[in-house]
Motif scaffolding. Sequence first.
Motif, mmCIF file in Angstrom:
data_model
loop_
_atom_site.group_PDB
_atom_site.id
_atom_site.type_symbol
_atom_site.label_atom_id
_atom_site.label_comp_id
_atom_site.label_asym_id
_atom_site.label_seq_id
_atom_site.Cartn_x
_atom_site.Cartn_y
_atom_site.Cartn_z
ATOM 1 N N VAL A 202 -16.159 2.676 62.666
ATOM 2 C CA VAL A 202 -14.883 3.116 63.232
ATOM 3 C C VAL A 202 -14.580 4.578 62.917
ATOM 4 O O VAL A 202 -13.766 5.209 63.593
ATOM 5 C CB VAL A 202 -13.740 2.192 62.734
ATOM 6 C CG1 VAL A 202 -13.375 2.487 61.291
ATOM 7 C CG2 VAL A 202 -12.523 2.303 63.636
ATOM 8 N N VAL A 203 -15.231 5.152 61.890
ATOM 9 C CA VAL A 203 -15.021 6.570 61.570
ATOM 10 C C VAL A 203 -16.233 7.410 61.955
ATOM 11 O O VAL A 203 -16.362 8.552 61.521
ATOM 12 C CB VAL A 203 -14.706 6.760 60.069
ATOM 13 C CG1 VAL A 203 -13.372 6.147 59.720
ATOM 14 C CG2 VAL A 203 -15.815 6.195 59.187
ATOM 15 N N TRP B 23 -13.763 9.486 54.230
ATOM 16 C CA TRP B 23 -14.111 8.343 55.086
ATOM 17 C C TRP B 23 -15.301 7.570 54.535
ATOM 18 O O TRP B 23 -15.530 6.428 54.930
ATOM 19 C CB TRP B 23 -14.438 8.819 56.497
ATOM 20 C CG TRP B 23 -13.293 9.470 57.211
ATOM 21 C CD1 TRP B 23 -11.976 9.428 56.850
ATOM 22 C CD2 TRP B 23 -13.354 10.253 58.403
ATOM 23 N NE1 TRP B 23 -11.212 10.146 57.732
ATOM 24 C CE2 TRP B 23 -12.036 10.668 58.705
ATOM 25 C CE3 TRP B 23 -14.384 10.649 59.236
ATOM 26 C CZ2 TRP B 23 -11.732 11.449 59.805
ATOM 27 C CZ3 TRP B 23 -14.091 11.435 60.335
ATOM 28 C CH2 TRP B 23 -12.779 11.835 60.627
ATOM 29 N N THR C 298 -18.562 -0.707 58.202
ATOM 30 C CA THR C 298 -17.405 0.067 57.738
ATOM 31 C C THR C 298 -17.446 1.515 58.207
ATOM 32 O O THR C 298 -16.409 2.173 58.299
ATOM 33 C CB THR C 298 -17.299 0.020 56.208
ATOM 34 O OG1 THR C 298 -18.543 0.458 55.631
ATOM 35 C CG2 THR C 298 -16.987 -1.381 55.728
ATOM 36 N N GLU D 148 -7.232 5.746 51.518
ATOM 37 C CA GLU D 148 -8.535 5.109 51.307
ATOM 38 C C GLU D 148 -8.493 4.184 50.098
ATOM 39 O O GLU D 148 -9.033 3.066 50.126
ATOM 40 C CB GLU D 148 -9.623 6.173 51.107
ATOM 41 C CG GLU D 148 -9.690 7.235 52.178
ATOM 42 C CD GLU D 148 -10.235 6.718 53.488
ATOM 43 O OE1 GLU D 148 -10.833 5.622 53.504
ATOM 44 O OE2 GLU D 148 -10.064 7.419 54.502
ATOM 45 N N GLU E 9 -6.246 2.889 58.895
ATOM 46 C CA GLU E 9 -6.687 2.216 60.120
ATOM 47 C C GLU E 9 -8.119 1.704 60.041
ATOM 48 O O GLU E 9 -8.447 0.663 60.613
ATOM 49 C CB GLU E 9 -6.583 3.163 61.320
ATOM 50 C CG GLU E 9 -5.222 3.756 61.558
ATOM 51 C CD GLU E 9 -4.984 5.033 60.770
ATOM 52 O OE1 GLU E 9 -5.819 5.365 59.902
ATOM 53 O OE2 GLU E 9 -3.952 5.672 61.000
ATOM 54 N N ASN E 10 -9.004 2.458 59.369
ATOM 55 C CA ASN E 10 -10.417 2.084 59.398
ATOM 56 C C ASN E 10 -10.718 0.810 58.633
ATOM 57 O O ASN E 10 -11.855 0.322 58.678
ATOM 58 C CB ASN E 10 -11.294 3.238 58.886
ATOM 59 C CG ASN E 10 -10.909 3.706 57.506
ATOM 60 O OD1 ASN E 10 -9.750 3.701 57.145
ATOM 61 N ND2 ASN E 10 -11.889 4.121 56.737
ATOM 62 N N THR F 261 -12.266 -3.032 60.124
ATOM 63 C CA THR F 261 -13.606 -3.622 60.185
ATOM 64 C C THR F 261 -13.936 -4.519 58.999
ATOM 65 O O THR F 261 -14.987 -5.173 59.002
ATOM 66 C CB THR F 261 -14.669 -2.511 60.252
ATOM 67 O OG1 THR F 261 -14.562 -1.690 59.074
ATOM 68 C CG2 THR F 261 -14.487 -1.643 61.491
#
Length: 650
Positions: free
Chosen positions: A349-350, A365, A346, A145, A191-192, A195
């Motif tokens: 996607v999570v 996240w 943001t 993160e 991966e997140n 966005t």
Amino acid sequence: MKTSLSPRQMGIAVVALALLVYANTLANGFAYDDISIVQTNPYITDWRQIPWLFTKGYWSHKSGGVGNYRPLTIVTFTVEYALWGLAPLGYHLTNVLLHAANVALLFGLLRCYRVAPGIAGVAALVFAVHPVHTEAVANVVGRSELLGMLFGGLMWWAWVAARRAKRHRIKVWVWRGAAAVAYLAALLSKENMVTLPAALWLAEVLAARRRCFLRGALTARLRSLWKVTASFWVLAAALIPYFWLRSLAGEGTAQMPGVGVVTLAGYTLWQRAIIMLEVGLIWYRLLLVGYPLRPQYDGTNIPVIPDWNEWKLLGLLLHAGLVAALWLTWRRVPLVAFAIGFWFITLSVVSNVPIPLGMLVGERWLYVPSVGYAIALGYAVWLVWSHALWLEARLKARMGASRHWHLRAEVTRLCLLLVVASLVGSYVYRTAQRNLDWRDNYTLFSRFIETDPQHPIGYVNVGDALVRYQPQQARAFYEQALRVEPRSISANIMLTTLDIEDNAFEPARARLERMLVREPPYLVLPSGEWGLIHALYAHVLAALGEREAALSEAQTALRYAPEGPQPLFVVGETLLTIGERDAAIEVYRRLVRLLPLAPVPHAQLGILLLETGDAKAAERELRLAAELAPDKPFIRAWLEKARQQAASQP
């Protein structure tokens, strides 16, 4: 909103506070996923394999194709392993510095968009100390993160620099190219971050809203909107190498249950959306209150019900209210509209809605999405502060000058400062306290048992922390985990291991056979967990004298977990038990390649080579083992024996 600090001093102050509030993490060890991703990960032990890491998934050392691809994060762990081995201090220090850098980037980027220093300062302050960030900063694997936001912030910075250099075409494309590289680095970290360009586009469009939406003829506005949007193909181009690398690693876009459980797997998109309306209320509690905090949010401690109820209606109203606020503010208060839009973009996607994930909610996240909350809170503080005089005048006009009391602007501002100080102070306190919970697995999951006594993972991890030195106490925790969740694979594996150590092979066999009945028919390989189960079963069968069955199970374990250190150790021991010395040598050769700095594989391989008569190769392996573990006398004894035999050989 004026302060006695200059913008530079304000930025330095919030960065210093970010460093201070997380300073107590430097004494922490490894906890939770740190154990698998850092402490026992064979992939990070050799910096010369860094290019190869880009062809491996995040969990490839344990399971294949689970959908996580973060090679840049693993590369940082590999570099750190080369610098300070497994000393936790260095890893934690890196995380703290990355968080401080992200605080500085947030403050600087807000100032790039001409946000008032007071708003930027409060936003950066809240982001710096918010307790929901403790998992991302205090837990080493939260690195993904931190790195993702760092490179995402650099992408943002480069894009703004390109816009400012619009009269110099070469500089524009250099900055845009730098933004694309930074975006690719963000994707390779987590991966997140995929966005982030959408959030950047929103910021750029809101900054140019008058040209794009409010002034001029329709064709002129469409032309302005296209001018802002067209150049984003540069960032989209970064997705090509990203998905190519991801395909090399065999990682798809969906998360598979190779590590953990995907709670919402099997639910339709509509059902997931309904479920997350209620579950998503946890996001807002975590943002506003920051308490209680948990390392795990799944179907065990959160109800998963795809039917409508009052909580889902509340979630729907809350989200609808935020969307309405975005629509009402984009013209006159674009910063608030951006904060809301950034939160939704943001978080999407999570959110478990487009793609089911391994957990329903992850505190880490929220690290990037919480920027939206911090900005909105900063604007709210500025709004009250700047309107204090207006409020005083309005009250005077309504109450009349003859009244003895009226609300002075100074009183309003003092009350505001007290509220902000109380909120920030509570955040600082909770963050500092939560940092201590991440000291180690025992501390973290003992606290988790207090908040979630019906979740098995707490008992399993406390048992793991005790099993080496207090095996009987650890057994009690594993048994409690099974009372809570009889199908817990982790608890069953550890109880099987304890049974084997106590030579209770028949109970171990019965337990393993009950587990093997539940083996998924279409298991994604490699699978370290199921490879270990087959390896333990092979070991038990060998101990009970069933040689052929043991060999078959050992071969299955090697197929399931060809690069899993723990299954390989068990298989190697099993092969020796049934007299398959040559096969055992190959297993230990594999372990030496995976764990070049671990003394035990070198020593065991050296002993086996010496027994086969290859004294020179045995001497080489035993010498390496002795260098890695100079305090082990039995290795020295075997090394001396190998040297004597090597000297006697022609």
